[in-house]
Scaffold this motif. Structure first.
Motif, PDB file in Angstrom:
ATOM      1  N   MET A  61       0.827  -1.209   0.000  1.00 39.42           N
ATOM      2  CA  MET A  61       0.000   0.000   0.000  1.00 39.42           C
ATOM      3  C   MET A  61       0.862   1.260   0.000  1.00 39.42           C
ATOM      4  SD  MET A  61      -2.881  -1.158   2.787  1.00 39.42           S
ATOM      5  CE  MET A  61      -3.622   0.452   2.947  1.00 39.42           C
ATOM      6  N   ALA A  62       1.985   1.216   0.709  1.00 33.92           N
ATOM      7  CA  ALA A  62       2.841   2.399   0.847  1.00 33.92           C
ATOM      8  C   ALA A  62       3.913   2.494  -0.249  1.00 33.92           C
ATOM      9  CB  ALA A  62       3.513   2.395   2.215  1.00 33.92           C
ATOM     10  N   ALA A  63       4.082   1.440  -1.020  1.00 39.34           N
ATOM     11  CA  ALA A  63       5.186   1.386  -1.992  1.00 39.34           C
ATOM     12  C   ALA A  63       5.179   2.544  -2.990  1.00 39.34           C
ATOM     13  CB  ALA A  63       5.157   0.053  -2.737  1.00 39.34           C
ATOM     14  N   ASP A  64       4.017   2.949  -3.441  1.00 41.80           N
ATOM     15  CA  ASP A  64       3.935   4.027  -4.433  1.00 41.80           C
ATOM     16  C   ASP A  64       3.641   5.385  -3.820  1.00 41.80           C
ATOM     17  OD1 ASP A  64       4.484   2.307  -6.557  1.00 41.80           O
ATOM     18  OD2 ASP A  64       2.366   1.764  -6.781  1.00 41.80           O
ATOM     19  N   ALA A  65       3.565   5.446  -2.508  1.00 42.65           N
ATOM     20  CA  ALA A  65       3.312   6.718  -1.818  1.00 42.65           C
ATOM     21  C   ALA A  65       4.604   7.539  -1.794  1.00 42.65           C
ATOM     22  CB  ALA A  65       2.839   6.460  -0.388  1.00 42.65           C
ATOM     23  N   PRO A  66       4.500   8.847  -1.637  1.00 45.61           N
ATOM     24  CA  PRO A  66       5.719   9.657  -1.557  1.00 45.61           C
ATOM     25  C   PRO A  66       6.488   9.356  -0.267  1.00 45.61           C
ATOM     26  CG  PRO A  66       3.768  10.997  -1.128  1.00 45.61           C
ATOM     27  CD  PRO A  66       3.283   9.649  -1.536  1.00 45.61           C
ATOM     28  N   ALA A  67       7.796   9.423  -0.346  1.00 47.99           N
ATOM     29  CA  ALA A  67       8.636   9.299   0.844  1.00 47.99           C
ATOM     30  C   ALA A  67       8.588  10.621   1.617  1.00 47.99           C
ATOM     31  CB  ALA A  67      10.072   8.972   0.441  1.00 47.99           C
ATOM     32  N   PHE A  68       9.007  10.600   2.865  1.00 45.59           N
ATOM     33  CA  PHE A  68       8.964  11.794   3.704  1.00 45.59           C
ATOM     34  C   PHE A  68       9.689  12.971   3.047  1.00 45.59           C
ATOM     35  CE2 PHE A  68      10.714  14.568   7.001  1.00 45.59           C
ATOM     36  CZ  PHE A  68       9.542  14.939   7.659  1.00 45.59           C
ATOM     37  N   GLY A  69      10.840  12.708   2.455  1.00 46.54           N
ATOM     38  CA  GLY A  69      11.599  13.777   1.802  1.00 46.54           C
ATOM     39  C   GLY A  69      10.828  14.454   0.677  1.00 46.54           C
ATOM     40  N   GLU A  70       9.999  13.682  -0.005  1.00 41.80           N
ATOM     41  CA  GLU A  70       9.167  14.250  -1.074  1.00 41.80           C
ATOM     42  C   GLU A  70       7.986  15.035  -0.504  1.00 41.80           C
ATOM     43  OE1 GLU A  70       8.530  11.295  -4.475  1.00 41.80           O
ATOM     44  OE2 GLU A  70       9.235  10.032  -2.810  1.00 41.80           O
ATOM     45  N   LEU A  71       7.494  14.632   0.661  1.00 42.02           N
ATOM     46  CA  LEU A  71       6.352  15.305   1.297  1.00 42.02           C
ATOM     47  C   LEU A  71       6.756  16.583   2.030  1.00 42.02           C
ATOM     48  CD1 LEU A  71       4.279  12.415   2.867  1.00 42.02           C
ATOM     49  CD2 LEU A  71       3.564  13.980   1.068  1.00 42.02           C
ATOM     50  N   TRP A  72       7.997  16.655   2.462  1.00 40.72           N
ATOM     51  CA  TRP A  72       8.401  17.772   3.309  1.00 40.72           C
ATOM     52  C   TRP A  72       8.124  19.148   2.688  1.00 40.72           C
ATOM     53  CZ3 TRP A  72       8.373  18.730   8.053  1.00 40.72           C
ATOM     54  CH2 TRP A  72       8.999  19.854   8.568  1.00 40.72           C
ATOM     55  N   PRO A  73       8.335  19.350   1.388  1.00 39.44           N
ATOM     56  CA  PRO A  73       8.008  20.661   0.816  1.00 39.44           C
ATOM     57  C   PRO A  73       6.530  21.049   0.969  1.00 39.44           C
ATOM     58  CG  PRO A  73       9.463  19.475  -0.665  1.00 39.44           C
ATOM     59  CD  PRO A  73       9.046  18.497   0.407  1.00 39.44           C
ATOM     60  N   VAL A  74       5.653  20.074   1.110  1.00 35.77           N
ATOM     61  CA  VAL A  74       4.234  20.346   1.369  1.00 35.77           C
ATOM     62  C   VAL A  74       4.002  20.536   2.867  1.00 35.77           C
ATOM     63  CG1 VAL A  74       1.901  19.371   1.221  1.00 35.77           C
ATOM     64  CG2 VAL A  74       3.507  19.061  -0.668  1.00 35.77           C
ATOM     65  N   LEU A  75       4.654  19.705   3.683  1.00 40.58           N
ATOM     66  CA  LEU A  75       4.445  19.749   5.130  1.00 40.58           C
ATOM     67  C   LEU A  75       5.088  20.970   5.787  1.00 40.58           C
ATOM     68  CD1 LEU A  75       5.095  16.001   5.994  1.00 40.58           C
ATOM     69  CD2 LEU A  75       2.878  17.166   5.858  1.00 40.58           C
ATOM     70  N   GLU A  76       6.260  21.349   5.332  1.00 36.99           N
ATOM     71  CA  GLU A  76       7.006  22.419   6.008  1.00 36.99           C
ATOM     72  C   GLU A  76       6.233  23.730   6.106  1.00 36.99           C
ATOM     73  OE1 GLU A  76       9.257  25.856   6.780  1.00 36.99           O
ATOM     74  OE2 GLU A  76       8.553  25.388   4.752  1.00 36.99           O
ATOM     75  N   PRO A  77       5.606  24.225   5.037  1.00 41.72           N
ATOM     76  CA  PRO A  77       4.845  25.474   5.189  1.00 41.72           C
ATOM     77  C   PRO A  77       3.698  25.338   6.200  1.00 41.72           C
ATOM     78  CG  PRO A  77       5.125  24.939   2.862  1.00 41.72           C
ATOM     79  CD  PRO A  77       5.618  23.763   3.644  1.00 41.72           C
ATOM     80  N   LEU A  78       3.066  24.172   6.236  1.00 46.14           N
ATOM     81  CA  LEU A  78       2.015  23.940   7.228  1.00 46.14           C
ATOM     82  C   LEU A  78       2.603  23.940   8.633  1.00 46.14           C
ATOM     83  CD1 LEU A  78      -0.133  21.092   5.618  1.00 46.14           C
ATOM     84  CD2 LEU A  78      -0.885  23.402   6.160  1.00 46.14           C
ATOM     85  N   PHE A  79       3.651  23.145   8.835  1.00 50.17           N
ATOM     86  CA  PHE A  79       4.239  23.011  10.161  1.00 50.17           C
ATOM     87  C   PHE A  79       4.846  24.321  10.654  1.00 50.17           C
ATOM     88  CE2 PHE A  79       4.855  18.236  11.052  1.00 50.17           C
ATOM     89  CZ  PHE A  79       3.641  17.933  10.477  1.00 50.17           C
ATOM     90  N   SER A  80       5.227  25.181   9.750  1.00 49.83           N
ATOM     91  CA  SER A  80       5.810  26.476  10.129  1.00 49.83           C
ATOM     92  C   SER A  80       4.750  27.549  10.365  1.00 49.83           C
ATOM     93  CB  SER A  80       6.773  26.951   9.038  1.00 49.83           C
ATOM     94  OG  SER A  80       7.888  26.092   8.953  1.00 49.83           O
ATOM     95  N   SER A  81       3.490  27.230  10.107  1.00 48.82           N
ATOM     96  CA  SER A  81       2.450  28.262  10.134  1.00 48.82           C
ATOM     97  C   SER A  81       1.640  28.335  11.413  1.00 48.82           C
ATOM     98  CB  SER A  81       1.504  28.074   8.945  1.00 48.82           C
ATOM     99  OG  SER A  81       0.701  26.920   9.123  1.00 48.82           O
ATOM    100  N   GLY A  82       1.947  27.488  12.397  1.00 48.97           N
ATOM    101  CA  GLY A  82       1.175  27.524  13.638  1.00 48.97           C
ATOM    102  C   GLY A  82       1.801  26.634  14.691  1.00 48.97           C
ATOM    103  N   LEU A  83       1.140  26.543  15.821  1.00 50.20           N
ATOM    104  CA  LEU A  83       1.592  25.704  16.925  1.00 50.20           C
ATOM    105  C   LEU A  83       1.282  24.247  16.599  1.00 50.20           C
ATOM    106  CD1 LEU A  83       2.664  25.534  19.897  1.00 50.20           C
ATOM    107  CD2 LEU A  83       0.244  25.583  20.588  1.00 50.20           C
ATOM    108  N   LEU A  84       2.270  23.377  16.687  1.00 46.30           N
ATOM    109  CA  LEU A  84       2.054  21.953  16.461  1.00 46.30           C
ATOM    110  C   LEU A  84       1.304  21.360  17.640  1.00 46.30           C
ATOM    111  CD1 LEU A  84       5.458  20.734  14.959  1.00 46.30           C
ATOM    112  CD2 LEU A  84       3.437  21.643  13.792  1.00 46.30           C
TER     113      LEU A  84
END
Length: 184
Positions: A61-84
């Motif tokens: 199920m996870a084989a074709d999903a993006p790896a964390f390094g590929e997701l980080w450009p999407v996650l970083e702006p979110l994670f930087s925009s508020g309190l986790l």
């Protein structure tokens, strides 16, 4: 950033807890859910049968999903925009820190966070425990437990309920050392 909370939950493929097999992110602004993201993550490592049974996520199920390094450009702006925020946040913060290190991503040395498990202890002291499923049952929140998107949304709903009850988020904020992987 003040009234913006980035509620997240991760699932892991094995007991090393140093990679993600799924992540869910729910954004809360001014007491309302305004955005959600949920995806499988290719952990690029082995899966333990316990984790497969717990999450239902298999290697195929996870084989074709993006790896964390590929997701980080999407996650970083979110994670930087508020309190986790997370439920049993030190676990999720630790997995995040380990993934950042594994993928050689330099984000920050420390990050502020809050934990809805700690908030739940204060807001609902009468409950026998403050596990995510217990709080969801008490508050009548839908939960498909150990599904990252559902867990992050449920955590967000718990956060909103605690804030509506007058909880001061400042009293629950902590700082996480991403370099040394510990709360400081």
């Amino acid at each position: 950033m003040e009234n913006r909370y980035i509620v997240f939950d991760v699932e892991t493929p094995n007991s090393a807890n140093d990679r993600m097999s799924a992540i869910g992110v729910t954004v809360v602004e001014n007491g309302m859910i305004v955005d959600e993201l949920s995806t499988l993550v290719n952990p690029e490592t082995w899966f333990h049968t316990f984790n497969i049974r717990l999450t239902g996520i298999t290697p195929s199920m996870a084989a074709d999903a993006p790896a964390f390094g590929e997701l980080w450009p999407v996650l970083e702006p979110l994670f930087s925009s508020g309190l986790l925020v997370a439920h049993n946040a030190p676990f999720d913060m630790s997995v995040l820190a380990k993934c950042l290190r594994a993928y050689c991503i330099d984000w920050r040395d420390t990050v502020r966070y809050a934990c809805t498990c700690r908030m739940g202890r204060r807001c609902y002291p009468q409950l026998p425990n403050h596990k995510l499923d217990t709080l969801c049952a008490y508050l009548d929140i839908d939960l498909d437990h150990h599904q990252a998107g559902s867990d992050s949304r449920a955590c967000a709903e718990i956060l909103i309920d605690c804030l509506d009850r007058g909880a001061d988020i400042g009293a629950f904020q902590r700082e996480y050392d991403l370099v040394n992987r510990r709360t400081i």
